[in-house]
Design a protein around this motif. Sequence first.
Motif, PDB file in Angstrom:
ATOM      1  N   VAL A   3       0.866  -1.180   0.000  1.00 30.09           N
ATOM      2  CA  VAL A   3       0.000   0.000   0.000  1.00 30.09           C
ATOM      3  C   VAL A   3       0.900   1.227   0.000  1.00 30.09           C
ATOM      4  N   LYS A   4       0.726   2.073  -1.001  1.00 25.61           N
ATOM      5  CA  LYS A   4       1.527   3.289  -1.107  1.00 25.61           C
ATOM      6  C   LYS A   4       0.616   4.456  -1.431  1.00 25.61           C
ATOM      7  N   ASN A   5       1.094   5.657  -1.137  1.00 25.77           N
ATOM      8  CA  ASN A   5       0.374   6.878  -1.472  1.00 25.77           C
ATOM      9  C   ASN A   5       1.306   7.741  -2.320  1.00 25.77           C
ATOM     10  N   VAL A   6       0.823   8.197  -3.463  1.00 22.22           N
ATOM     11  CA  VAL A   6       1.647   9.019  -4.344  1.00 22.22           C
ATOM     12  C   VAL A   6       2.158  10.260  -3.612  1.00 22.22           C
ATOM     13  N   LYS A   7       1.430  10.737  -2.618  1.00 25.04           N
ATOM     14  CA  LYS A   7       1.864  11.915  -1.854  1.00 25.04           C
ATOM     15  C   LYS A   7       3.211  11.668  -1.169  1.00 25.04           C
ATOM     16  N   ASP A   8       3.505  10.404  -0.854  1.00 27.47           N
ATOM     17  CA  ASP A   8       4.769  10.072  -0.190  1.00 27.47           C
ATOM     18  C   ASP A   8       5.967  10.130  -1.144  1.00 27.47           C
ATOM     19  N   VAL A  26       5.712   5.283  -8.389  1.00 32.75           N
ATOM     20  CA  VAL A  26       5.058   4.765  -7.186  1.00 32.75           C
ATOM     21  C   VAL A  26       5.398   3.295  -6.928  1.00 32.75           C
TER      22      VAL A  26
END
Length: 131
Positions: A3-8, A26
């Motif tokens: 699980v990843k968030n592009v904001k990171d 990503v």
Amino acid sequence: MIVKNVKDVIGTDLEVKTDTWLSRRVLLKKDGMGFSFHETVIFPGSETHIHYQNHLEAVWCIEGDGEVETIADGKKYALGPGVVYALDQHDDHWLRGGKEPLRVICVFNPPLTGLEVHDEEGVYPAMSDAA
């Protein structure tokens, strides 16, 4: 599960910016999915020569406008929300930004490591497993 968030990715070395586009990488080779997954913004009025000789790419246009032109035959395709194009023949092409930023989601096979940049021929190099 991954699980990843592009904001990171924003503000890290996985957010690669050039004069014509900005790519947020990503999912990458190290994630072991067999492909990589990117959010890219093509800047308005820009033109980029691309020729992925070592990768296949599929692109889903999410917002904005632009155009892709295949160099071999000069065909031009309008890009906008909902349009998907796949460079299934390592197509040599021009990618052009329109009046608004063109936001796209890209998938690469083989996956990118995240370090790639286009060379003078518009190619991403084939990166080794050590990269």
